[in-house]
Structures are given as C-alpha cells and as structure tokens.
Write an enzyme that holds these catalytic residues in place. Structure first.
Site, short mmCIF file in Angstrom:
data_model
loop_
_atom_site.label_atom_id
_atom_site.label_comp_id
_atom_site.label_asym_id
_atom_site.label_seq_id
_atom_site.Cartn_x
_atom_site.Cartn_y
_atom_site.Cartn_z
N ARG A 166 49.84 59.75 43.02
CA ARG A 166 49.08 60.82 43.68
C ARG A 166 49.48 60.98 45.15
NH1 ARG A 166 48.34 62.43 38.79
NH2 ARG A 166 47.02 61.06 37.53
N ASN A 208 46.62 50.34 40.57
CA ASN A 208 47.31 50.08 39.30
C ASN A 208 48.47 49.15 39.65
OD1 ASN A 208 45.72 51.78 37.65
ND2 ASN A 208 46.90 53.57 38.30
N LYS A 288 41.11 46.79 40.40
CA LYS A 288 40.78 47.81 39.39
C LYS A 288 40.84 47.08 38.05
CE LYS A 288 42.53 52.18 37.43
NZ LYS A 288 43.37 53.36 37.65
N GLU A 292 40.99 52.45 32.88
CA GLU A 292 42.21 53.19 32.53
C GLU A 292 43.32 52.25 32.08
OE1 GLU A 292 42.84 55.72 36.03
OE2 GLU A 292 41.52 57.21 35.11
N ARG A 325 36.40 47.67 42.12
CA ARG A 325 36.17 49.11 41.92
C ARG A 325 35.26 49.39 40.71
NH1 ARG A 325 40.50 52.46 41.08
NH2 ARG A 325 40.01 54.08 42.56
N ARG A 342 31.17 60.51 30.70
CA ARG A 342 31.92 59.75 31.69
C ARG A 342 31.15 59.62 33.01
NH1 ARG A 342 38.19 60.99 33.40
NH2 ARG A 342 38.03 60.33 35.57
N ASP A 371 35.73 62.23 39.35
CA ASP A 371 36.99 61.83 39.96
C ASP A 371 37.45 62.80 41.04
OD1 ASP A 371 39.20 60.34 40.44
OD2 ASP A 371 40.31 60.94 38.66
N GLU A 393 34.08 55.23 48.40
CA GLU A 393 35.51 55.58 48.32
C GLU A 393 35.69 57.09 48.33
OE1 GLU A 393 37.60 53.80 44.95
OE2 GLU A 393 39.30 55.17 45.14
N GLU A 399 44.65 65.00 45.50
CA GLU A 399 44.99 65.06 44.08
C GLU A 399 44.44 66.31 43.39
OE1 GLU A 399 43.78 61.58 41.87
OE2 GLU A 399 44.46 62.40 39.96
N GLU A 517 37.85 76.18 46.75
CA GLU A 517 36.87 76.09 45.66
C GLU A 517 36.73 77.42 44.93
OE1 GLU A 517 32.81 75.21 46.87
OE2 GLU A 517 32.35 74.45 44.87
N TRP A 547 39.98 62.04 27.81
CA TRP A 547 39.54 61.50 29.10
C TRP A 547 38.07 61.76 29.45
CZ3 TRP A 547 42.75 58.29 31.72
CH2 TRP A 547 44.10 58.30 31.33
O1 GCW Z 1 41.80 59.85 38.87
C1 GCW Z 1 42.54 58.81 38.68
C2 GCW Z 1 43.90 59.14 39.19
C3 GCW Z 1 44.75 57.94 38.96
C4 GCW Z 1 44.13 56.78 39.73
C5 GCW Z 1 42.71 56.57 39.24
C6 GCW Z 1 41.98 55.50 40.01
C7 GCW Z 1 45.25 54.95 40.75
O2 GCW Z 1 44.40 60.26 38.53
O3 GCW Z 1 46.04 58.23 39.43
O4 GCW Z 1 44.86 55.60 39.58
O5 GCW Z 1 42.00 57.74 39.40
O6 GCW Z 1 41.24 55.85 40.93
O7 GCW Z 1 42.12 54.34 39.69
#
Ligand code: GCW
Length: 685
Positions: A166, A208, A288, A292, A325, A342, A371, A393, A399, A517, A547
């Site tokens: 990102r 990640n 993390k 995911e 996280r 979610r 997100d 955060e 993004e 927006e 997702w």
């Molecule tokens: O929304 C997602 C992003 C991922 C990111 C994840 C996160 C680093 O698309 O790229 O991974 O959030 O916050 O862990």
C-alpha cells in the site's frame, strides 16, 4: 550531510535578514547528548539557511552573560526570573518551554528553549524553527507545550525486497533487495522530519512479516536494525519491529508457536535478550496475528491475551512493549451469509478479554471497524476496554482515499474521529481522551499510523500529500489543534507565506476530502473499488468475494443492515447514546446511512433528496469539485517553483480524468439497478 530529497516542511527558505528581539547568531547549550547535538545541528542549519548566518556555539561560561538562543534542560541553573521550578512541575518528560528573556540591567536578550529532558529540548528547537519559518513575530514568547499522547508512532508497511505494501511514493527508504539500504542521509532526513512533528516510535517493517523479514530479529540483520535505531535515537525516536508470530517455528525449528508451550516462551525470552543486546532502548514488537492468513494463537486454541502476554513477558525485563493489532476478522466469508459481519469482529474478539492483558501489551485498533474507508463508523472498541491499553491506528497512506494520485486531505477526517464522543463514561468521553489515556488510566496509549512515504523525491508522491504526514504528527502531539492552524503551518513552511498561495492551498486541502467522497462510494457504504490494488471504481468488485465487504445493492435498494432489530446487531457494540442514534433511520446521520441500514433507492434523506438522486448529484458535483481544485491551483503558476507546480498539476489532471470514470461507472450502475432517472436529466451512460 543531507540527502538530495525534497526538504518537505523543513525547507528553511532564505528570508530577509533577522530583525527579531533576540539574538540568533549565537546558541548556548551546556547539556550534551546525541539528542541535544541534533537540536544544535538543526538550529545551526535552519538559521544559516534562512538568515545567512551560521550561529556560533557558545562556551558554557558565556551562556548566561551573552545574548543567544539558550537550550537547556530544566534542572540546569537558569536565571531565577524564569521560574524554572514551576516549569519542572508543569512539563512532562517530553514537554518544553520557549521563553523570551530580557534583563534590562545587563541588557541581555535571549530566547530560552527549555525541555524537561533533552527530548523536550529537541522538540522545542523544532518549534522555534517552525515559528521562524512561518515568519512569526517572536516578541515576548512564552509557550509551554506537552504532548497529549504518550506513544506517537509510525508504522511502515515496508518489505525487505524494497516494495511497500500500500505504498504510493516509490520504494522503501530502508530496504532494497533484501538488504538495508546504505543511504543513511535519507534515513537521517526522515528522522528529522519525524522528530520535527513529535514522532517518538517507528516500526520499520510491514505487519505482514514474510520469510526474510522474519529474520530481522536474528544476528543476520540486527546490526543493521541497530544502525537505523542509532539514527532514530539521536532524534528521540524508538525503533520497533513487526514480528512473525510463528518465529519459533521458522527460526528455531521448534514444532509449535503455542504461547503456553514452555519452549516457545523460553525462546522468545532469549530472543528479547539478544535484541536488547544490540538495541538497548528497543521499543518492542508490533504483531498482526490471526489476521488475513497470518499465524497466531488461534491455531493452538489460545486467546489473543495468551499470545500477547507471552511476548510481553519476554520484553518486560527490558521495558519493551507489545503492540497487538485488533484487525482480526473472518476473511473467508460467504456473500449469502448475512449474519457474519466483519464490522463486529474486533469487538467480538477483544472486548471479552478486557483485563486479561499484561500492562505492557497495547491493543492497536484501526479507526473504523472495516478498513480505512473514505468514511465509516468509528470502531466501537474505543472506550469499551477500561482495563486494556489502547492505541488508535490511522492510515496516512491513501489506500482507499486516492492513493496519493488524488488529493485527499485527511486531517478533517481524523479530527472527526478524535472528537467522536464514545459516551464510555458519559458525555465528554471522546476518542482522543481514550488515546491520550485521560479517560482510563492506561499505562501506555497513543496514536499510530500507516505512513505514506517512500523514496520518491518528494517523499509522498503527491507533494500535497505531505500535508497529511505533517498534520498527522501535529494532531498526535495535540489532537485539539484546529484544522486551520495545522493547514496554515504546513503551507507556510512548505510554500512560504505568500497570502495567495496560503488562501488557495488551504481551500484546496479543506475541500478535498468531501470532493473525493462525493465521486466515490456514497453515504458511508465504502468499498466499490477494484479488488487487490483498491484503486478505481468497481461496484461489484468485492460483492461476491470472501472478504466480508458487501454493500448488498440490488434492484430494490442498497446498504448493510447492522441494526439490532433485524440486522447484524453491530449497532449494539456502541454505548447506548450512539447505539440508539445509529439504530434508528430517523437519527442515523445521512453520511453513514448505508453503513448502518439497507434502504430503497427512494428513501428520503435528511437533506430532502432520495438516495438515488443523492448518488447522481454528488457524483456530478464531485467532478466539478476537481475542476475547481485545478482552477485554484492554476492561479499559482509562477508563485510556486515549477517542479512542484507541475508535479501537483499533473496529479490533479489525472484525478479529474479518474473522477469522471468514477462518476460514470457509479451513476450507470445505480441507474441500471434502480431504473430511476436523474431528475436533472444529465448524461448517464
Ligand atoms: O486493508 C488491509 C490492507 C492490507 C494490510 C491490512 C492490515 C498490511 O489492504 O494491505 O496489510 O489491511 O492492516 O493488516
């Protein structure tokens, strides 16, 4: 030695010669540390760039008897008139005072920059430079500043191959080809920029944590990490690493990463000791886990408290912390399933664990439950865990807000979030008070953000995206700062104090989030972007994926029913005042309508328009808004250097073309779904 990169807001453009009420050609500083050296170097550099005089460093014996800028820590012997004893009371560890001092009997005219510690002194020096750059009258200064948040962090999503997850501003400034880069100058300039806005902690690698990055905590890379940490340390910044929860398996061949397994816990204890032998002031881990596809304690039927506490035990003897996280949700959902939500996930996972975390664990919670959308509700976890440290955060990297190709100033969004009243302890329980530790007495708390910089010449791709970086730091230092103040500080330091530039750029910034927006996804529904890279419109791109990011648009209506009455029950996660407001169609604000409710296209908004007409109107207006941005910017030609002028203009033109794509795709989609025509009969393909 500085890097060749754009100087950002530490530009120190040459100015008329200094006529102020204190002497700037001499600097006195008796307290010596790496941090005070940084402050001295910055002042010397900034002043010589701006005023053409290189300040002389005074000998300690002269500092009290010569006009100067006097840098000090509060315990030093200071003139009794300054009442340093009261400052010592008022300042926290990172606070400082700027105070003009004139003594008529000796005709001394000095400016005192006094920190409780050398860190405060450094922040004070940057504050002084900010005032000088802004061309302020600096008579009778008496400023006392303490940061409102204890942790003021940045998270890099940098990978060691040099890519940035990102990232929209080039490659990593830390890593290249699975090694650390050798260009210290760029990292030092980065540290200067961060310290100038009060950042005190930086996690340098992606949450990640892939194969090679897992080895950052081994002797293969720890010397390199220590080198970066050394650069940061001189600017008051602690270094953090994101770690792979399954490290004992990958690095040591232990069969498990079960947090309750003794071998695992012992391995992490040794590991912590090893890391601290390289970096004695190492900040800690960002983790993390079970998110995911990342490993975590769930594999072993353990809780997130078990997992984070085990790591916290290992770091505790060294004063380190675990930043855990909360972005934990089921990312393998089925679109037919209307019950799994979610948005509920973080609260459902973490709220029941309140009180079970060690006091050197901090939960890191994204501002919204989904997100980082252009607009979504705030996370209901804020204020809901009185016994668990929390850090908020944000996402500076854009993004979902135009990827630094579109202009989208995020300070107004962040201010809304910080000012949001959770009602956790009745009225006045704003999220900013959760983050600052004012609401509950957290041992650790604060704000962090996914940063938007890379190795692009101007750091952020879009020059105007530097404003988000700057503003994030300033807001994190003091969430009560007004948007207008942050904006004008940034513009004056970055482009000088030409009133026309100030007026045009501040209006552009101020309007940009609402404009973005309006031509993207409406009424808080979010998503509607292309899968994977998340750039550009694709209404159904995520609609049938796994997702959990649905909008449920069909020929009758659109939106996610998150009510208790007949939806996912998410609204009940808020404290009653907000739960009721969102639950009822009558009181749910328009801007979040589709985040909380599924309604027919003919539903009439508080604005008096139907949902469908709102979609059409905002999408046409959004494109006009971008045209206005371009008009405003074009008036600045010749008033801004052509490199930055052209760079921004190219991005704005790209934004215009892309906003039309958004408008047309969104309008056509909803016209076909609803069969309802635009009242104004504009072109819809
Ligand atoms: O929304 C997602 C992003 C991922 C990111 C994840 C996160 C680093 O698309 O790229 O991974 O959030 O916050 O862990």
């Amino acid at each position: 030695p500085h890097s060749a990169a754009d100087r950002g807001w530490l530009r120190y453009e040459s100015m008329a010669s200094w006529q102020g009420s204190f002497e700037i050609s001499k600097i006195g500083c008796m307290e010596r540390s790496h941090i005070t050296e940084s402050a001295l170097r910055e002042l010397q550099y900034g002043i010589s760039e701006m005023f053409g005089v290189l300040p002389e460093l005074l000998d300690s014996s002269d500092t009290l008897t010569t006009d100067c800028i006097r840098l000090a820590v509060v315990q030093e012997e200071l003139p009794p008139e300054l009442d340093a004893a009261s400052w010592a009371q008022e300042l926290n560890e990172e606070g400082y005072v700027l105070k003009s001092f004139s003594d008529n009997s000796t005709a001394i005219h000095s400016l005192y920059v006094v920190g409780k510690t050398d860190k405060g002194l450094l922040y004070g020096a940057f504050h002084l430079l900010r005032l000088l750059q802004m061309g302020e009258e600096l008579r009778d200064l008496h400023i006392i500043e303490n940061p409102k948040n204890q942790l003021r962090m940045m998270n890099h999503w940098d990978n060691m191959d040099g890519s940035i997850e990102r990232g929209y501003a080039g490659r990593s400034i830390f890593f290249k080809d699975h090694q650390f880069v050798q260009d210290d100058a760029r990292i030092r300039d980065y540290a200067r920029l961060m310290a100038s806005i009060g950042i005190n902690g930086i996690a340098i690698n992606n949450v990640n944590v892939h194969e090679v990055e897992t080895r950052l905590i081994t002797p293969e890379f720890l010397p390199d990490v220590a080198k970066v940490a050394g650069i940061f340390r001189a600017y008051g910044i602690k270094t953090f690493l994101s770690v792979n929860y399954a490290s004992p398996i990958q690095l040591a061949g232990i069969a498990t990463a079960d947090p309750l397994d003794e071998k695992v816990a012992a391995w992490w204890k040794d590991k912590a000791q090893e890391i601290y032998s390289y970096i004695p002031d190492f900040g800690g881990f960002v983790v993390k886990a079970d998110s995911e596809g990342r490993p975590g304690p769930f594999t072993y039927n353990r809780t997130h408290a078990d997992g984070s506490n085990m790591l916290a035990d290992a770091l505790e003897p060294f004063g380190g912390i675990v930043i855990w996280r909360c972005f934990v949700y089921n990312c393998l959902q089925d679109w037919r399933d209307r019950k799994t939500d979610r948005a509920r996930a973080a609260y459902d996972h973490f709220k029941p664990l309140d009180g079970q975390f060690k006091d050197n664990v901090i939960l890191q919670i994204k501002n919204g439950p989904m997100d980082f959308q252009v607009r979504e509700g705030v996370s209901p976890l804020f204020g809901a865990m009185p016994h668990t440290n929390q850090v908020l955060e944000f996402q500076i990297t854009q993004e979902y807000t135009g990827q630094q190709r579109h202009l989208c100033y995020l300070i107004p969004q962040w201010k809304e979030i910080l000012d949001f009243d959770t009602y956790a302890k009745g009225a006045g329980s704003e999220i900013k008070k959760v983050a600052s530790g004012e609401l509950y007495s957290y041992k650790y708390s604060g704000i962090t953000a996914v940063i938007n910089v890379g190795d692009d010449h101007n750091w952020t791709g879009h020059t105007l995206a530097q404003a988000n970086l700057y503003g994030y730091g300033r807001l994190t230092w003091n969430p009560d700062l007004a948007e207008e103040q942050i904006t004008s500080e940034w513009i004056k330091q970055t482009f000088g104090s030409n009133p026309e530039v100030l007026e045009a750029v501040s209006t552009m910034l101020q309007d940009s989030w609402p404009i973005y927006e309006s031509y993207t996804s409406p009424l808080g529904v979010g998503w509607m972007v292309n899968p994977d890279h998340h750039y550009g419109p694709n209404v159904d791109g995520y609609e049938y994926s796994r997702w959990g990011t649905y909008h449920f648009a069909d020929c009758h209506g659109i939106g996610v029913n998150r009510t208790v009455k007949n939806g996912t029950g998410y609204t009940a996660q808020y404290f009653p005042e907000n739960a009721h407001k969102y639950e009822s169609l009558e009181t749910c604000p328009d801007e979040l309508l589709l985040f909380f409710h599924h309604v027919p296209y003919t539903h009439v908004l508080k604005s008096g328009k139907t949902v469908i007409q709102h979609i059409y109107d905002t999408h046409f207006e959004g494109v006009e808004g971008v045209e206005t941005l371009i008009r405003r910017w074009s008036k600045l030609e010749g008033q801004i250097d052509s490199e930055r002028y052209q760079g921004v203009m190219e991005r704005l033109e790209g934004q215009l073309a892309h906003s039309k794509e958004w408008r047309d795709i969104i309008n056509t989609y909803f016209y076909r779904k609803s069969g309802i025509s635009d009242e104004l009969d504009r072109t819809i393909y």
